[in-house]
Design a protein around this motif. Structure first.
Motif, PDB file in Angstrom:
ATOM      1  N   VAL A 111       0.870  -1.187   0.000  1.00  0.00           N
ATOM      2  CA  VAL A 111       0.000   0.000   0.000  1.00  0.00           C
ATOM      3  C   VAL A 111       0.906   1.235   0.000  1.00  0.00           C
ATOM      4  CG1 VAL A 111      -1.900   1.169   1.188  1.00  0.00           C
ATOM      5  CG2 VAL A 111      -1.585  -1.295   1.487  1.00  0.00           C
ATOM      6  N   PRO A 112       0.680   2.186  -0.925  1.00  0.00           N
ATOM      7  CA  PRO A 112       1.567   3.360  -0.965  1.00  0.00           C
ATOM      8  C   PRO A 112       1.285   4.329   0.189  1.00  0.00           C
ATOM      9  CG  PRO A 112      -0.058   3.502  -2.729  1.00  0.00           C
ATOM     10  CD  PRO A 112      -0.327   2.218  -2.007  1.00  0.00           C
ATOM     11  N   LEU A 113       1.925   4.074   1.322  1.00  0.00           N
ATOM     12  CA  LEU A 113       1.664   4.874   2.526  1.00  0.00           C
ATOM     13  C   LEU A 113       2.603   6.065   2.652  1.00  0.00           C
ATOM     14  CD1 LEU A 113       1.023   1.992   5.116  1.00  0.00           C
ATOM     15  CD2 LEU A 113      -0.662   3.414   3.953  1.00  0.00           C
ATOM     16  N   GLY A 114       3.452   6.255   1.660  1.00  0.00           N
ATOM     17  CA  GLY A 114       4.356   7.398   1.703  1.00  0.00           C
ATOM     18  C   GLY A 114       5.801   6.976   1.442  1.00  0.00           C
ATOM     19  N   LEU A 115       6.635   7.980   1.138  1.00  0.00           N
ATOM     20  CA  LEU A 115       8.041   7.700   0.804  1.00  0.00           C
ATOM     21  C   LEU A 115       8.763   7.013   1.961  1.00  0.00           C
ATOM     22  CD1 LEU A 115      10.539   8.017  -0.992  1.00  0.00           C
ATOM     23  CD2 LEU A 115      10.786  10.346  -0.107  1.00  0.00           C
ATOM     24  N   GLY A 116       8.547   7.493   3.183  1.00  0.00           N
ATOM     25  CA  GLY A 116       9.223   6.894   4.344  1.00  0.00           C
ATOM     26  C   GLY A 116       8.882   5.421   4.475  1.00  0.00           C
ATOM     27  N   HIS A 117       7.627   5.107   4.275  1.00  0.00           N
ATOM     28  CA  HIS A 117       7.184   3.715   4.359  1.00  0.00           C
ATOM     29  C   HIS A 117       7.820   2.878   3.240  1.00  0.00           C
ATOM     30  CE1 HIS A 117       4.231   0.391   3.705  1.00  0.00           C
ATOM     31  NE2 HIS A 117       4.358   0.306   5.017  1.00  0.00           N
ATOM     32  N   ALA A 118       7.910   3.462   2.039  1.00  0.00           N
ATOM     33  CA  ALA A 118       8.528   2.746   0.908  1.00  0.00           C
ATOM     34  C   ALA A 118       9.981   2.382   1.235  1.00  0.00           C
ATOM     35  CB  ALA A 118       8.457   3.604  -0.358  1.00  0.00           C
ATOM     36  N   PRO A 216      22.020   3.241   8.210  1.00  0.00           N
ATOM     37  CA  PRO A 216      20.926   2.266   8.387  1.00  0.00           C
ATOM     38  C   PRO A 216      20.045   2.524   9.606  1.00  0.00           C
ATOM     39  CG  PRO A 216      23.066   1.290   8.919  1.00  0.00           C
ATOM     40  CD  PRO A 216      23.352   2.617   8.291  1.00  0.00           C
ATOM     41  N   GLU A 217      20.547   3.317  10.558  1.00  0.00           N
ATOM     42  CA  GLU A 217      19.740   3.614  11.758  1.00  0.00           C
ATOM     43  C   GLU A 217      18.402   4.268  11.392  1.00  0.00           C
ATOM     44  OE1 GLU A 217      23.015   4.283  11.584  1.00  0.00           O
ATOM     45  OE2 GLU A 217      23.706   2.783  13.036  1.00  0.00           O
ATOM     46  N   VAL A 218      18.329   4.901  10.227  1.00  0.00           N
ATOM     47  CA  VAL A 218      17.067   5.559   9.837  1.00  0.00           C
ATOM     48  C   VAL A 218      15.929   4.538   9.731  1.00  0.00           C
ATOM     49  CG1 VAL A 218      17.312   5.445   7.294  1.00  0.00           C
ATOM     50  CG2 VAL A 218      16.123   7.372   8.350  1.00  0.00           C
ATOM     51  N   MET A 219      16.274   3.287   9.425  1.00  0.00           N
ATOM     52  CA  MET A 219      15.238   2.251   9.291  1.00  0.00           C
ATOM     53  C   MET A 219      14.530   2.020  10.626  1.00  0.00           C
ATOM     54  SD  MET A 219      15.028   1.311   6.215  1.00  0.00           S
ATOM     55  CE  MET A 219      15.878   1.027   4.661  1.00  0.00           C
ATOM     56  N   ARG A 220      15.299   2.084  11.702  1.00  0.00           N
ATOM     57  CA  ARG A 220      14.688   1.857  13.025  1.00  0.00           C
ATOM     58  C   ARG A 220      13.762   3.019  13.394  1.00  0.00           C
ATOM     59  NH1 ARG A 220      19.182  -1.115  13.191  1.00  0.00           N
ATOM     60  NH2 ARG A 220      20.819   0.138  14.140  1.00  0.00           N
ATOM     61  N   LEU A 221      14.134   4.219  12.963  1.00  0.00           N
ATOM     62  CA  LEU A 221      13.272   5.377  13.226  1.00  0.00           C
ATOM     63  C   LEU A 221      12.003   5.304  12.365  1.00  0.00           C
ATOM     64  CD1 LEU A 221      16.050   8.082  13.419  1.00  0.00           C
ATOM     65  CD2 LEU A 221      14.788   7.084  15.315  1.00  0.00           C
ATOM     66  N   LEU A 222      12.168   4.843  11.127  1.00  0.00           N
ATOM     67  CA  LEU A 222      10.999   4.731  10.241  1.00  0.00           C
ATOM     68  C   LEU A 222       9.989   3.728  10.793  1.00  0.00           C
ATOM     69  CD1 LEU A 222      12.722   4.799   6.733  1.00  0.00           C
ATOM     70  CD2 LEU A 222      11.001   6.420   7.554  1.00  0.00           C
ATOM     71  N   GLU A 223      10.522   2.724  11.443  1.00  0.00           N
ATOM     72  CA  GLU A 223       9.683   1.667  12.018  1.00  0.00           C
ATOM     73  C   GLU A 223       8.595   2.247  12.936  1.00  0.00           C
ATOM     74  OE1 GLU A 223      11.575  -1.750  12.447  1.00  0.00           O
ATOM     75  OE2 GLU A 223       9.748  -2.706  13.164  1.00  0.00           O
ATOM     76  N   ASN A 224       8.970   3.285  13.694  1.00  0.00           N
ATOM     77  CA  ASN A 224       8.017   3.875  14.658  1.00  0.00           C
ATOM     78  C   ASN A 224       7.520   5.242  14.214  1.00  0.00           C
ATOM     79  OD1 ASN A 224       8.617   1.755  16.484  1.00  0.00           O
ATOM     80  ND2 ASN A 224      10.576   2.768  16.868  1.00  0.00           N
ATOM     81  N   GLN A 225       7.755   5.575  12.950  1.00  0.00           N
ATOM     82  CA  GLN A 225       7.416   6.924  12.503  1.00  0.00           C
ATOM     83  C   GLN A 225       5.904   7.074  12.341  1.00  0.00           C
ATOM     84  OE1 GLN A 225       9.738   9.558  11.983  1.00  0.00           O
ATOM     85  NE2 GLN A 225       7.757  10.592  12.097  1.00  0.00           N
ATOM     86  N   SER A 226       5.333   8.075  13.004  1.00  0.00           N
ATOM     87  CA  SER A 226       3.894   8.298  12.807  1.00  0.00           C
ATOM     88  C   SER A 226       3.681   9.110  11.525  1.00  0.00           C
ATOM     89  CB  SER A 226       3.303   9.005  14.021  1.00  0.00           C
ATOM     90  OG  SER A 226       4.142  10.072  14.385  1.00  0.00           O
ATOM     91  N   LYS A 227       2.433   9.143  11.071  1.00  0.00           N
ATOM     92  CA  LYS A 227       2.128   9.851   9.824  1.00  0.00           C
ATOM     93  C   LYS A 227       2.406  11.342   9.971  1.00  0.00           C
ATOM     94  CE  LYS A 227      -1.266   6.598   8.142  1.00  0.00           C
ATOM     95  NZ  LYS A 227      -2.685   6.295   7.946  1.00  0.00           N
ATOM     96  N   GLY A 228       2.894  11.940   8.904  1.00  0.00           N
ATOM     97  CA  GLY A 228       3.205  13.367   8.933  1.00  0.00           C
ATOM     98  C   GLY A 228       2.392  14.110   7.888  1.00  0.00           C
ATOM     99  N   ALA A 229       3.042  15.069   7.214  1.00  0.00           N
ATOM    100  CA  ALA A 229       2.363  15.900   6.214  1.00  0.00           C
ATOM    101  C   ALA A 229       1.626  15.018   5.207  1.00  0.00           C
ATOM    102  CB  ALA A 229       3.388  16.784   5.498  1.00  0.00           C
ATOM    103  N   GLY A 230       0.419  15.405   4.844  1.00  0.00           N
ATOM    104  CA  GLY A 230      -0.362  14.685   3.842  1.00  0.00           C
ATOM    105  C   GLY A 230      -0.849  13.325   4.317  1.00  0.00           C
ATOM    106  N   GLY A 231      -0.738  13.050   5.632  1.00  0.00           N
ATOM    107  CA  GLY A 231      -1.168  11.756   6.161  1.00  0.00           C
ATOM    108  C   GLY A 231      -0.253  10.615   5.746  1.00  0.00           C
ATOM    109  N   GLU A 232       0.963  10.938   5.253  1.00  0.00           N
ATOM    110  CA  GLU A 232       1.901   9.908   4.792  1.00  0.00           C
ATOM    111  C   GLU A 232       3.058   9.746   5.778  1.00  0.00           C
ATOM    112  OE1 GLU A 232       3.185  10.943   0.835  1.00  0.00           O
ATOM    113  OE2 GLU A 232       1.385  10.015  -0.015  1.00  0.00           O
ATOM    114  N   ILE A 233       3.678   8.564   5.762  1.00  0.00           N
ATOM    115  CA  ILE A 233       4.874   8.356   6.590  1.00  0.00           C
ATOM    116  C   ILE A 233       6.041   9.010   5.852  1.00  0.00           C
ATOM    117  CG2 ILE A 233       6.420   6.630   7.603  1.00  0.00           C
ATOM    118  CD1 ILE A 233       3.862   4.868   7.901  1.00  0.00           C
ATOM    119  N   GLN A 234       6.541  10.075   6.426  1.00  0.00           N
ATOM    120  CA  GLN A 234       7.500  10.935   5.733  1.00  0.00           C
ATOM    121  C   GLN A 234       8.940  10.579   6.111  1.00  0.00           C
ATOM    122  OE1 GLN A 234       6.788  12.915   3.380  1.00  0.00           O
ATOM    123  NE2 GLN A 234       4.640  13.513   3.632  1.00  0.00           N
ATOM    124  N   LEU A 235       9.762  10.394   5.082  1.00  0.00           N
ATOM    125  CA  LEU A 235      11.194  10.149   5.299  1.00  0.00           C
ATOM    126  C   LEU A 235      11.822  11.337   6.027  1.00  0.00           C
ATOM    127  CD1 LEU A 235      13.712   8.414   4.726  1.00  0.00           C
ATOM    128  CD2 LEU A 235      13.891   9.562   2.509  1.00  0.00           C
TER     129      LEU A 235
END
Ligand code: UTP
Length: 294
Positions: A111-118, A216-235
């Motif tokens: 599901v395209p939930l945003g760039l961060g999620h991708a 690679p630490e950014v992956m661990r932060l993305l794991e718990n990242q809540s939705k941001g601008a536009g309701g998407e998980i933002q990198l």
């Protein structure tokens, strides 16, 4: 916080290509945006060529429904090659080196939930290494390429790097914007990052533009990242949380960037690259002058 901790070589790149491409409907109903051609090469090929020039060895495509043709573009097309060779021609006059067998990996973003999620969808393949990210709808044009310039900077400062460019202040609300610190030539320290700020809240007019080198630490932060601008998980939101824990710099690309995710940028890129082509530039110039005069 020494750079030496964060300077493993960058061998892997993630290409998020699972977006819906709604700004290009109806063209993108059945054709992925990343396969739309600028002159005669699909957008994804410009990005992959830029990655190879920068020394990337492993290519990770984050795909979604209807995006399989992007991967097929990098297959060997035996019938076409045999036919073209029989005619004394080549399938691609620029002869790009192919991606080596086994070095193209795809993962799915269901599901395209945003760039961060991708990007997070690629975590198992990225593993414990720094990695590059290419947004293929942003065409970076110049020599050396944008990622090659970033890798050179990375070899000096390590850590995390993003490419940035200046836009008119009133345009910042469509982009990720940096809060700039000390600058040294093309390199600027990043003190903060904010996704799609209001014009009056934007810390600068330097926007993040489609190329990243991240730890690679950014992956661990993305794991718990809540939705941001536009309701998407933002990198951008996860990157912002790394600032202060690891080196973070912006590189101003010495070249041109075309936002081919927008119709105007796409037309601009088509015209600019066609005008530069040895095999057609003069004719395109004449054609354009005639159209503008008439
Ligand atoms: P865009 O913001 O350009 O979104 O994504 P989009 O869906 O491609 O296009 P529009 O805005 O609807 O016209 C930037 C990059 O991130 C990828 C896109 O494929 C593009 O390369 N992306 C975006 C994903 O892979 N997954 C997502 O959930 C969102």
């Amino acid at each position: 916080m020494s750079a030496a901790q964060f300077n493993k070589p960058v061998r892997k790149a993630v290409f998020p290509v699972a977006g819906l491409g709604t700004r290009f409907l109806p063209a993108t109903k059945a054709i992925p945006k990343e396969l739309l051609p600028i002159v005669d090469r699909p957008l994804i090929q410009y990005a992959v060529d830029e990655a190879r020039e920068a020394g990337i060895e492993e290519f990770i495509f984050v795909t979604g429904r209807g995006k399989t043709a992007i991967v097929e573009h990098f297959d060997t097309a035996f019938e076409l090659e045999a036919t073209m060779t029989g005619r004394g021609k080549s399938l691609d006059p620029l002869e790009p080196t192919r991606i080596l067998p086994g070095n193209l990996v795809t993962v799915r973003q269901q599901v395209p939930l945003g760039l961060g999620h991708a990007i997070w969808c690629a975590r198992a393949i990225v593993g414990d290494e720094p990695f590059a990210i290419f947004l293929p709808d942003e065409l970076m044009h110049g020599s050396p390429g944008c990622m090659a310039q970033m890798v050179e900077a990375y070899n000096e400062v390590g850590g995390n790097l993003i490419s940035v460019l200046e836009v008119p202040h009133e345009d910042v609300s469509s982009y990720g914007v940096i809060d700039p610190g000390a600058a040294n030539g093309a390199l600027t320290e990043v003190k903060g990052l904010v996704e799609k700020p209001k014009v009056e809240d934007a810390p600068s007019n330097l926007i993040v533009s489609g190329r990243y080198i991240l730890q690679p630490e950014v992956m661990r932060l993305l794991e718990n990242q809540s939705k941001g601008a536009g309701g998407e998980i933002q990198l951008t939101d996860s990157m912002a949380r790394m600032i202060g824990t690891q080196p973070f710099h912006a590189v101003t690309f010495a070249g041109r960037r075309f936002d081919c995710g927008s119709k105007l940028g796409f037309v601009e890129a088509t015209l600019a690259l066609a005008l530069e082509r040895e095999d057609m530039g003069a004719e395109v110039r004449e054609l354009a002058s005639r159209m503008l005069a008439g």
